[in-house]
Design an enzyme around this catalytic site. Structure first.
Site, short mmCIF file in Angstrom:
data_model
loop_
_atom_site.label_atom_id
_atom_site.label_comp_id
_atom_site.label_asym_id
_atom_site.label_seq_id
_atom_site.Cartn_x
_atom_site.Cartn_y
_atom_site.Cartn_z
N ASP A 77 1.75 87.66 58.01
CA ASP A 77 2.95 88.90 58.22
C ASP A 77 2.53 90.21 59.06
O ASP A 77 3.43 91.06 58.98
CB ASP A 77 3.38 89.05 56.79
CG ASP A 77 4.20 88.05 56.16
OD1 ASP A 77 4.93 87.14 56.81
OD2 ASP A 77 3.78 87.52 55.00
N ASP A 79 9.16 81.39 59.59
CA ASP A 79 9.41 82.85 59.64
C ASP A 79 8.14 83.43 60.79
O ASP A 79 8.23 84.37 61.25
CB ASP A 79 8.90 83.29 58.49
CG ASP A 79 9.71 82.62 57.25
OD1 ASP A 79 10.00 81.47 57.25
OD2 ASP A 79 10.35 83.64 56.28
#
Length: 396
Positions: free
Chosen positions: A116, A176
Site C-alpha cells: 500500500d 487494488d
C-alpha cells in the site's frame, strides 16, 4: 421561405447551445458548492486531529470516530484530499494542514511489509509535489518506490500484496494493487531507472491475463504458486462470493488500466479499461444513479448497502478515460459521471457541516462480509470524490 427556415434553424441551434451552456453552468455550480462544503468539513476534520500525534481519520461508525496511524493503508488519503482542496481554492489554512498531515505519512517510505505504499505516498506526497513542486517530496516518493519494489518477485512477475493467511495463499495479489503502480511509473520517469517501469508493466500485464473473467469483471485476490508463477487460487475476499463482482474492486481495475494507458500509451490497457467501463455501466444491477451496491452480485439487492467509494473511484476514472476515446463513448462516460456527481453532491450523500464525523460523503461500504464500515463514511471515498471534482472542473 428559405430565409425563414434558415432563421428558425439558427434560433433552434442557438437554443440548443444555450441549453448546453446552462447545463454546464449548472454542473459547475454543483461542483463549486461541493468544493465549498468539502473544504469547510475537511477543515473541521483537520483541526480535530491536529493535536493527536500521528493520527488520521479513517471512518465514523456508531456515532464514534475511528482513526489510524500512518501504518493503515488509508493514511495518505486525508492529506491527499487537503491537497485537492488547496488546489481548488488556494486557502493558506488548507495548505498548512495539507503539509502537516502529509509529513505524518513520511515514515511509510521505508515500508516493505505491504503493497500500500503507493496509496500512502502517491496520494499525499505525490499530489503535494504536483501542486507545489516541493523538492523534498521527490526523495520520499523515490524511497517509497524502492521499498515497494522489494515486494516484487521476478519469478512470479508481480508485486506481492499481503503476507498473511499463508495457509491459504502462497503469493496473494489483489486487484487494488494496480493502484500502486503509478508510484513505480513516476519513479521510473524521475530516476530514469527503467527497472521500476519493468516491474509495473509486468504486474499490469499478468493481472490483465489472470485477474479478469471473460465478461471483464475481476476477482479480488489471485494467489500464485511461488515456484511456477501460475495462479493456484482465485477468490473475491471482500465480495459476496468468489465468482461475484465486488464493486470497489471493479472500480480499481477501471482506474488502474486507465492511468496505465495514460502513462504507457499501450492500447491493450485502453481496451481493457473500455471493456471494464462497459461492464460497469451496462450491468443489470447498476442503479440508475450509478452509485453501485457494495457487490454487483449481492443476493440482497436492492435491500443492501451502496458503496459511494466505488462510485467516486469509477467517476474519477471515467473522467480521465473520456479523454482517450471517441466522441460517442466520451458522451456516454460523461453522462454517467454527471449523474454520479450530482447524486454524491446531493443531501442524500453529502453530509451537513459538523455531521458524519466531519467526513464529506456518507454511505460507503468498507468490507461487508466482515461487518466492517458498513454504510459509513470512508476517507478514500472523500479523496476520489475530490479528485473527480477536480478533474471534472478542469474539463468544463
Amino acid at each position: 421561405m428559405n430565409k425563414k427556415k434558415t432563421h428558425i434553424s439558427l434560433l433552434f441551434l442557438i437554443a440548443l447551445i444555450t441549453a448546453g451552456q446552462v447545463k454546464a453552468q449548472s454542473l459547475k455550480s454543483v461542483i463549486n458548492k461541493a468544493f465549498e462544503n468539502a473544504e469547510q468539513q475537511s477543515l473541521l476534520m483537520a483541526k480535530k486531529y491536529e493535536n493527536q500525534q500521528g493520527r488520521f481519520p479513517r471512518s465514523f461508525e456508531g456515532g464514534k470516530d475511528t482513526s489510524s496511524d500512518s501504518r493503515w493503508w488509508c493514511s495518505g488519503f486525508f492529506p491527499g484530499s487537503l491537497w485537492y482542496l488547496y488546489e481548488n481554492n488556494k486557502n493558506e489554512e488548507v495548505l498548512k494542514y495539507a503539509k502537516l498531515y502529509t509529513d505524518r505519512v513520511e515514515r511509510e517510505k521505508y515500508t516493505t511489509d505491504n503493497h500500500d505504499v503507493g496509496f500512502m505516498l502517491y496520494c499525499s506526497f505525490g499530489n503535494g509535489l504536483r501542486i507545489t513542486g516541493e523538492e523534498r517530496y521527490k526523495e520520499v516518493l523515490l524511497t517509497g518506490a524502492k521499498s515497494l519494489a522489494t515486494r516484487y518477485d521476478a519469478n512470479v512477475g508481480l508485486i506481492r500484496s499481503w503476507d498473511h493467511n499463508t495457509a491459504v495463499w502462497q503469493y496473494p495479489v489483489i486487484i487494488d494493487n494496480l493502484m500502486n503502480l503509478e508510484l513505480m511509473l513516476w519513479a521510473a520517469n524521475y530516476s530514469k531507472d527503467e527497472s521500476f517501469k519493468k516491474i509495473a508493466i509486468s504486474h499490469a500485464d499478468k493481472s490483465l491475463v489472470h485477474h479478469f473473467r471473460p465478461d471483464y469483471s475481476s476477482y479480488h485476490v489471485v494467489s500464485y504458486d511461488k515456484k511456477t508463477g501460475v495462479p493456484h487460487k482465485k477468490q473475491t475476499h471482500q465480495g459476496a462470493a468468489d465468482d461475484s463482482a465486488w464493486s470497489r474492486g471493479q472500480s480499481w481495475g477501471l482506474y488502474g488500466y486507465t492511468y496505465l494507458y495514460r502513462e504507457t500509451k499501450d492500447k491493450r490497457y485502453l481496451e481493457q479499461a473500455k471493456h471494464i467501463a462497459n461492464f460497469l455501466i451496462n450491468h443489470p444491477q447498476m442503479p440508475k444513479d450509478f452509485i453501485p451496491y457494495w457487490d454487483y452480485n449481492a443476493p440482497q439487492i436492492p435491500n443492501t448497502t451502496r458503496d459511494a467509494s466505488a462510485a467516486t473511484v469509477m467517476a474519477s476514472a471515467l473522467i480521465e478515460l473520456s479523454d482517450f476515446v471517441d466522441a460517442k463513448l466520451k458522451k456516454k462516460y460523461m453522462q454517467v459521471v454527471d449523474k454520479q456527481i450530482r447524486t454524491l453532491a446531493s443531501d442524500e450523500y453529502t453530509a451537513k457541516l459538523g455531521e458524519n464525523g466531519d467526513f464529506i460523503l456518507k454511505h460507503s461500504t468498507g468490507a461487508f462480509p466482515f461487518k466492517s464500515e458498513i454504510d459509513a463514511p470512508l476517507t478514500y471515498a472523500d479523496y476520489y470524490y475530490l479528485e473527480a471534482l477536480t478533474r471534472l472542473k478542469k474539463r468544463l
